[in-house]
Design a protein around this motif. Structure first.
Motif, PDB file in Angstrom:
ATOM      1  N   ARG C  74       0.814  -1.211   0.000  1.00  0.00           N
ATOM      2  CA  ARG C  74       0.000   0.000   0.000  1.00  0.00           C
ATOM      3  C   ARG C  74       0.844   1.256   0.000  1.00  0.00           C
ATOM      4  O   ARG C  74       0.494   2.266  -0.596  1.00  0.00           O
ATOM      5  CB  ARG C  74      -0.928  -0.021   1.216  1.00  0.00           C
ATOM      6  N   ARG C  76       3.743   1.497  -1.401  1.00  0.00           N
ATOM      7  CA  ARG C  76       4.243   1.649  -2.772  1.00  0.00           C
ATOM      8  C   ARG C  76       3.171   2.205  -3.677  1.00  0.00           C
ATOM      9  O   ARG C  76       3.451   2.943  -4.619  1.00  0.00           O
ATOM     10  CB  ARG C  76       4.714   0.286  -3.297  1.00  0.00           C
ATOM     11  N   GLY C  78       1.196   4.366  -2.897  1.00  0.00           N
ATOM     12  CA  GLY C  78       1.047   5.794  -2.635  1.00  0.00           C
ATOM     13  C   GLY C  78       0.110   6.126  -1.493  1.00  0.00           C
ATOM     14  O   GLY C  78      -0.171   7.296  -1.256  1.00  0.00           O
ATOM     15  N   GLN C  79      -0.361   5.129  -0.762  1.00  0.00           N
ATOM     16  CA  GLN C  79      -1.250   5.452   0.352  1.00  0.00           C
ATOM     17  C   GLN C  79      -0.468   6.069   1.498  1.00  0.00           C
ATOM     18  O   GLN C  79       0.699   5.763   1.705  1.00  0.00           O
ATOM     19  CB  GLN C  79      -1.956   4.173   0.826  1.00  0.00           C
ATOM     20  N   SER C  80      -1.148   6.892   2.262  1.00  0.00           N
ATOM     21  CA  SER C  80      -0.481   7.531   3.403  1.00  0.00           C
ATOM     22  C   SER C  80      -0.591   6.611   4.613  1.00  0.00           C
ATOM     23  O   SER C  80      -1.444   5.733   4.666  1.00  0.00           O
ATOM     24  CB  SER C  80      -1.171   8.860   3.709  1.00  0.00           C
TER      25      SER C  80
END
Lengths: 205, 671, 139
Positions: C74, C76, C78-80
Motif C-alpha cells: 500500500r 508503494r 502511494g497510500q499515506s
C-alpha cells in the motif's frame, strides 16, 4: 534503642503500643479510613467489570458493510472462484485450516448446511488460512466434504475480512453485505438461523 | 488413586490452615502459649500434606495417568520425562499446586525460624499466613482443581502447549517468580500483625528484612529468566513485550525495590512509617492482583492460562487484602507519626524519597497502561489496546531520572551533606560522563545514546568510587591487603555494598538494553537455497532444510550460514527451526542465536525461520542485537548484590550501619 | 578560587560538555526514511491479531508477515500511513492500534504518567520541606 538481632539472644524488643484516643480523634480516624478505602473500592469495582467477559472476543467491524471482493484459486478444482460470480446468493464464507482443531469440530455442521441449502443457491465456500494445499487436501480426504474450497495467497482476503484466527465464518447476504460473523467453531443452528434471515432479506428485495 | 490422594491431602491441608489461623488467634487472645505452639507446629504438617499432593500429581504425570483431566490436557505419552515433570506447573491448575507448595514452604520456614524465641506479633503473623494459605488451598480444591477426573480416560494426552516444551528454561522461571511473589507474604504478615497489635515500631521491618530481600532476589531472577525465555524461545528478537502478565510481575518488584530503600530511612530516622507499611501492603496486594489478572481471564495475553471461573474469588481476596491492609494503616495512623523530618534536600534520605517517588510513578504508569483497556471497555464498550509504544515512551524518562538518583545517592551521606564535600565527590563521575558523551557524540551515535550512556558512565563511576573509598579507608586504618580490606569494608556494611553491587548490575543491564534498543538492526529476507543475501552488515546463505522426527513433534531445521562480507569467511552457522506439534494451531519457531561475548563485540546474531514455500526457498528474520548479553549479566549481578546485602552486618553497638570513614563523620554537619 | 567554587565550575563545565555533545549528536543524526523504515514504523503501531501484545513489526507469526507485506504494497501504491491504518481499523477495530487514538476517554492513559510525575515531584518537595516535628529521634 533499636538493635540488630545480636547472635546470642534474640531480642524482639517491646514496642510502643498505640495509645488510646478520645472520641474526637476517633471520628476523624473513621473519616481517614473512609477516605483511604474509597478509591480502593472503586478500583476493585473496576476490576470486577472485567469478570465474565471474554478478553479475546472481538466485535466484528464489518457487519452491515459490503463484503470485500475476492478472486481466489480453487483447491478442489481448476480455475478461480470470484465474488462477483456469487452476486445475489447467500454465501457462507468459512476461514479454516487443516491444523485447526475446532475446524474439525465444525466440519459436520458445515456439511449438513451445505447439503440442506445448496439447492436454494446458498454457497458454502471454505477459504484456507495459513496452510498448505497438501494439508488442505489431506483434511478433505480424511473428513470429506465437497463444497468449494480456495486458497488465499498472502492472506489478503483474511486480512480484508479482519480475520485473526480460525475458524471464522461470515454469512454474506444476497445484496453483498456482511450479515453475520462468528469466531470459533460454527454450529448448525447458528448457520441455519443466519442463512434463513439472509434469505428472507433477499426475498424481500 | 492420585486424584484421591491429592484431593484428600489438600483438603486436610485446608483444614489445618483454618485450624492454625484460629488457634494462633485464640492462643494470643486468651494468653495460652501452648495453643500458639500447636498452631506453629501445624505449619509443618501443612507443608507435608501439600508436598504429598504435589507428589501425587507428579506420579500421575510420570505414569501417564490420563484419567486425570490435567494430565490428559498437559502431558502425553510422547512427552519427554523432563517436560512431564515441568507439566506440573506449566498450566493454570498445576501451577496452583506449585504456588501452594511454595507458600507452605515459607509458612514452615517461618515456623521453624521462630521455634525458640519469637516476637509478640508472631501469633498474628502466623494467623495471617495461615489465612492466605487457606485461600490458595481453597482455590486449588475448588473450581480450578488439578485433580479433576475424566469419566473415561483417553488413550493419550494432548501434551503440553508447544511453547512450553520448547525450552528447559521453563523449569526455573515459574518457581523463581513464585518464590519471589509468595515471599512477600512474610513481611506482609508481620506488618499486619504489627498493625493489629499496635506494636508499630520498626521491629516488623527488622524481623522480616532478610525475607524481603530474599523475595526480591527471587523476583529479580524470575523476571530476568522470563525475559531470557521470551528472547530465546519466542523468536521475535525481543525480550519484553509489555504484556499484561509481564507488567503485573514487574509491579511488585517496583514497590518492593522502593520499600528496600525507604525502610533504611525509617530505621535511621524513624520517618516514613505509614509509607513503609503502605508499600508492603501494596506489594502483597500487587502479587494478588498479578495472580488475578493472569488466571482470572481478564486481559488477553501471551500467557494464555485456561479459562477459569475463579476471577470473582481472586477479586474478593484482593479486596479483603486492600481494604484490610490499608484500613488497618488508616486506623493506626496516630501511632505512626514520623519522629523526625528531612534535614535538607541534599541528603541520602531525600534521594531515597526521590527514588520511592519515581518508582511509584513507574508503578502507576505501568498499572494504568495495563488496566486501561478494562476501564475503556467498561465505560465506552469499545476494545482498545495499550502496547509497547505507550510503555516505552512513558517509562524511559523516569528511568533516566532514577539512574541519576542512583548516581548521587551513594555520594550523599545521611542527615545532611556539606555542599563542598558533595561537589568534590561529584567531579570524577561527572567528568567520566562528559568524556563518554563527547566520545559518543563524535562517533555519531545520536543524542539518545549520548544521554543514556553518559548517565550510565556517571552512575557506574560514582558507584565504583564509593566502593573504592570504603576499601581504601579500611586499608589506611588497618593496613590490610586489598582483599582483606574489601572483606572488612563489606562486612561492616553489607547493605551498602550489596546495594552498590545491585546498582552496578542494574547499570550493566540498562547499558545492554539501551545498546540493543538504539541499534535496531533487523531484516526479513527470503532466500533461495544456495543463494546469498546481504543484510545488516552480514552475508547470509540458506543451505537448505532438514527434518527431524521426535516423539512429540516434527522439527524442520533451516541451515543458515552467516558470512563476513569482507573476507567471505564463515562467522557462524545458525539453525532456526519450526516445530510442528500435532495439537497446535501454528508451527512454533525456535530461534537460533550466536551469543555475544566480549570476544565478538557483545553482539548476538539471531535468526528465526518464519516460513518456507517449499524446501528450496525460506523466509527468515535476522537480527543483529548488540548488548543483550549484558542484560542477563546485569540481572545476575543484581541478584548477587542482593545476596551480599542480605548478610547480617556484624556487631555494631547501635545496630545501625554507621558512617564509613572519618571524613563521612566530619561531614555529618548541617549545611 | 575556593574549593567549592572550583568544584561547581568543574561540574557545570562537564554538564555543558554533555549538553553540547548531545546537541551535536542529534544534529548529525536524521536520515530520510526508506520505504522499509516507513513500513516498519506503521507496523510497529499495529497489534498482531494472532500473537497478542506483539506489534505487527515484531510478531513472528505468518499473518503478521503478510500484514507487513500488505503495508509495503500500500505504501508503494502511494497510500499515506493514516490511510493504511484506517484500512486495518475498518476491518479489525480500534483494537488493532497499539495505542488508543487520542479521543474521548483515551486522554487518561496519555495524561496519567505526566500527572503522576508532576505530582510525585511536588510531593517530594513538600515532604522534604516539612518542618521538624519536635519529637525526640531514636539514637
Amino acid at each position: 534503642m533499636s538493635t540488630d538481632a545480636p547472635p546470642k539472644e534474640e531480642r524482639f524488643e517491646p514496642d510502643e503500643t498505640a495509645e488510646d484516643f478520645g472520641p474526637r480523634r476517633r471520628r476523624s480516624r473513621t473519616r481517614t479510613i473512609a477516605i483511604v478505602l474509597a478509591p480502593l473500592v472503586l478500583f476493585a469495582l473496576l476490576l470486577a467489570t472485567g469478570l465474565g467477559k471474554d478478553p479475546r472476543a472481538l466485535p466484528s467491524e464489518l457487519i452491515g458493510k459490503p463484503a470485500p471482493g475476492f478472486s481466489l484459486p480453487r483447491l478442489d478444482a481448476d480455475g478461480t472462484i470470484d465474488s462477483k460470480d456469487l452476486d445475489g446468493q447467500v454465501v457462507v464464507l468459512n476461514f479454516w485450516a487443516s491444523w485447526c482443531l475446532p475446524c474439525r469440530q465444525e466440519h459436520d455442521d458445515l456439511e449438513a448446511v451445505w447439503g440442506r441449502y445448496r439447492e436454494r443457491g446458498v454457497v458454502v465456500l471454505g477459504v484456507l488460512f495459513e496452510d498448505t494445499p497438501e494439508g488442505a487436501m489431506g483434511f478433505r480426504q480424511e473428513l470429506g466434504g465437497d463444497w468449494p474450497i480456495a486458497a488465499d495467497p498472502g492472506s489478503k482476503t483474511a486480512i480484508a475480512y479482519g480475520v485473526f484466527g480460525v475458524p471464522e465464518t461470515f454469512v454474506i447476504a444476497p445484496d453483498g453485505t456482511i450479515a453475520a460473523k462468528t469466531t470459533g467453531a460454527v454450529t448448525y443452528e447458528w448457520l441455519t438461523d443466519e442463512i434463513e434471515a439472509a434469505l428472507r432479506k433477499g426475498n424481500l428485495e | 488413586m492420585p486424584a484421591l490422594v491429592g484431593t484428600i491431602s489438600l483438603a486436610l491441608a485446608l483444614a489445618l490452615a483454618l485450624y492454625g489461623a484460629t488457634a494462633a488467634i485464640v492462643g494470643v487472645r486468651t494468653g495460652r502459649p501452648r495453643v500458639i505452639e500447636s498452631a506453629r507446629t501445624t505449619a509443618y504438617s501443612l507443608l507435608a500434606l501439600v508436598v504429598v499432593a504435589n507428589l501425587a500429581m507428579l506420579a500421575a504425570l510420570l505414569a501417564n495417568d490420563f484419567s486425570l483431566k490435567y494430565v490428559a490436557l498437559n502431558s502425553s505419552r510422547a512427552t519427554p520425562t523432563f517436560f512431564k515433570v515441568l507439566a506440573l506447573w506449566s498450566a493454570d491448575e498445576g501451577s496452583l499446586l506449585l504456588w501452594n507448595l511454595v507458600l507452605g514452604g515459607y509458612l514452615a520456614a517461618v515456623a521453624f525460624r521462630f521455634r525458640r524465641s519469637r516476637p509478640e506479633t508472631f501469633p498474628w503473623a502466623l494467623a495471617v499466613m495461615f489465612g492466605v494459605s487457606a485461600f490458595y488451598l481453597l482455590l486449588v480444591l475448588g473450581p480450578t482443581t488439578p485433580f479433576a477426573t475424566l469419566a473415561t480416560a483417553p488413550a493419550d494426552g494432548r501434551g503440553p502447549l508447544p511453547l512450553l516444551q520448547n525450552h528447559p528454561l521453563m523449569a526455573a522461571h515459574p518457581p523463581m517468580l513464585y518464590l519471589g511473589f509468595i515471599g512477600f507474604t512474610v513481611p506482609f504478615a508481620f506488618a499486619i500483625a504489627a498493625l493489629i497489635t499496635g506494636r508499630v515500631s520498626d521491629a516488623w521491618i527488622r524481623i522480616t528484612r532478610r525475607w524481603t530481600i530474599a523475595a526480591w532476589i527471587f523476583l529479580t531472577v524470575g523476571l530476568t529468566l522470563g525475559a531470557l525465555w521470551s528472547y530465546s524461545v519466542l523468536g521475535w528478537g525481543g525480550y519484553w513485550a509489555w504484556d499484561p502478565v509481564e507488567n503485573v510481575a514487574l509491579l511488585p518488584w517496583l514497590t518492593a525495590t522502593a520499600f528496600l530503600h525507604s525502610v533504611m530511612v525509617q530505621e535511621r530516622r524513624g520517618m516514613l512509617k505509614v509509607w513503609n507499611l503502605s508499600l508492603i501492603v501494596g506489594t502483597f496486594a500487587l502479587t494478588v492482583l498479578g495472580t488475578f489478572l493472569t488466571r482470572g481471564s481478564i486481559l488477553a495475553s501471551v500467557h494464555t492460562f485456561a479459562e477459569s471461573i475463579v476471577g470473582p474469588l481472586y477479586l474478593v481476596f484482593l479486596t479483603v487484602v486492600l481494604l484490610g491492609g490499608f484500613g488497618l494503616i488508616a486506623w493506626r495512623r496516630e501511632a505512626l507519626r514520623g519522629e523526625a523530618a528531612f534535614d535538607t534536600p541534599l541528603s541520602r534520605e531525600s534521594v531515597f524519597l526521590g527514588n520511592n517517588v519515581l518508582l511509584l510513578v513507574l508503578m502507576f504508569t505501568v498499572l494504568v497502561g495495563t488496566i486501561y483497556p478494562l476501564l475503556a471497555e467498561a465505560v465506552t464498550n469499545q476494545k482498545v489496546s495499550v502496547g509497547s509504544p505507550f510503555f516505552n515512551r512513558n517509562t524511559a524518562p523516569v528511568a533516566l531520572l532514577l539512574m541519576f538518583l542512583m548516581g548521587i545517592g551513594p555520594l550523599l551521606p545521611w542527615r545532611a551533606a556539606s555542599l563542598s564535600a558533595v561537589l568534590r565527590r561529584l567531579q570524577v563521575p561527572v567528568w567520566a560522563a562528559a568524556a563518554v558523551a563527547a566520545v559518543l557524540a563524535i562517533a555519531g551515535t545520536g543524542a539518545a545514546a549520548v544521554v543514556v550512556f553518559g548517565l550510565a558512565a556517571f552512575v557506574a563511576t560514582a558507584t565504583v568510587t564509593e566502593m573504592v573509598r570504603g576499601v581504601r579507608a579500611q586499608r589506611r586504618a588497618h593496613g590490610y591487603s586489598v582483599a582483606a580490606a574489601t572483606r572488612a569494608a563489606v562486612s561492616r556494611n553489607h547493605r551498602l555494598y550489596g546495594g552498590l553491587v545491585v546498582h552496578l548490575g542494574l547499570i550493566v543491564a540498562v547499558v545492554g538494553v539501551s545498546w540493543a534498543a538504539l541499534s535496531d538492526r533487523s531484516s526479513e529476507l527470503t532466500i533461495a537455497r544456495g543463494h546469498v543475501v546481504h543484510a545488516e552488515g552480514y552475508d547470509l546463505r540458506f543451505d537448505g532444510l532438514s527434518a527431524r522426527d521426535e516423539p512429540q513433534r516434527r522439527v524442520l531445521v533451516a541451515n543458515l550460514t552467516v558470512l563476513d562480507p569482507a573476507s567471505g569467511e564463515e562467522v557462524v552457522r545458525l539453525h532456526p527451526s519450526l516445530n510442528l506439534y500435532p495439537a497446535s494451531s501454528e508451527p512454533i519457531g525456535t530461534p537460533s542465536i550466536r551469543i555475544g561475548t566480549p570476544l565478538n563485540g557483545m553482539v548476538d546474531l539471531y535468526a528465526s525461520l518464519v516460513t518456507f514455500d517449499n524446501p528450496s526457498r525460506a523466509t527468515f528474520r535476522f537480527f543483529v542485537n548488540p548488548g543483550i548479553g549484558l542484560l542477563w549479566l546485569g540481572g545476575l549481578v543484581m541478584a548477587l548484590g542482593g545476596v551480599v546485602a542480605a548478610f547480617p552486618t556484624r556487631h555494631r553497638a547501635s545496630g545501625v550501619p554507621g558512617p564509613e570513614t572519618a571524613t563521612e563523620r566530619r561531614e555529618q554537619v548541617r549545611v | 578560587m575556593s574549593g567549592r567554587t572550583r568544584s561547581i565550575a568543574l561540574i557545570v563545565g562537564a554538564v555543558i560538555v554533555v549538553g553540547i555533545a548531545a546537541l551535536f549528536a542529534s544534529a548529525r543524526a536524521g536520515r530520510t526514511a526508506s520505504l522499509g523504515d516507513r513500513a516498519h514504523e506503521i507496523a510497529s503501531g499495529l497489534r498482531c491479531p494472532v500473537c497478542l501484545n506483539l506489534s505487527v513489526a515484531d510478531s513472528p507469526s505468518r499473518l503478521a508477515g503478510e500484514m507487513r507485506s500488505e503495508i509495503q504494497t500500500r505504501l508503494r501504491a502511494g497510500q499515506s500511513p493514516d490511510q493504511i491504518r484506517a484500512f486495518f481499523i475498518d476491518r479489525y477495530g480500534e483494537w488493532i492500534l497499539l495505542e488508543p487514538p487520542r479521543s474521548g476517554l483515551n486522554w487518561v492513559p496519555w495524561a496519567v504518567p505526566i500527572v503522576a510525575l508532576v505530582s510525585g515531584v511536588a510531593i517530594w518537595v513538600a515532604v522534604v520541606r516539612r518542618p521538624e516535628t519536635g519529637l525526640q529521634e531514636p539514637g
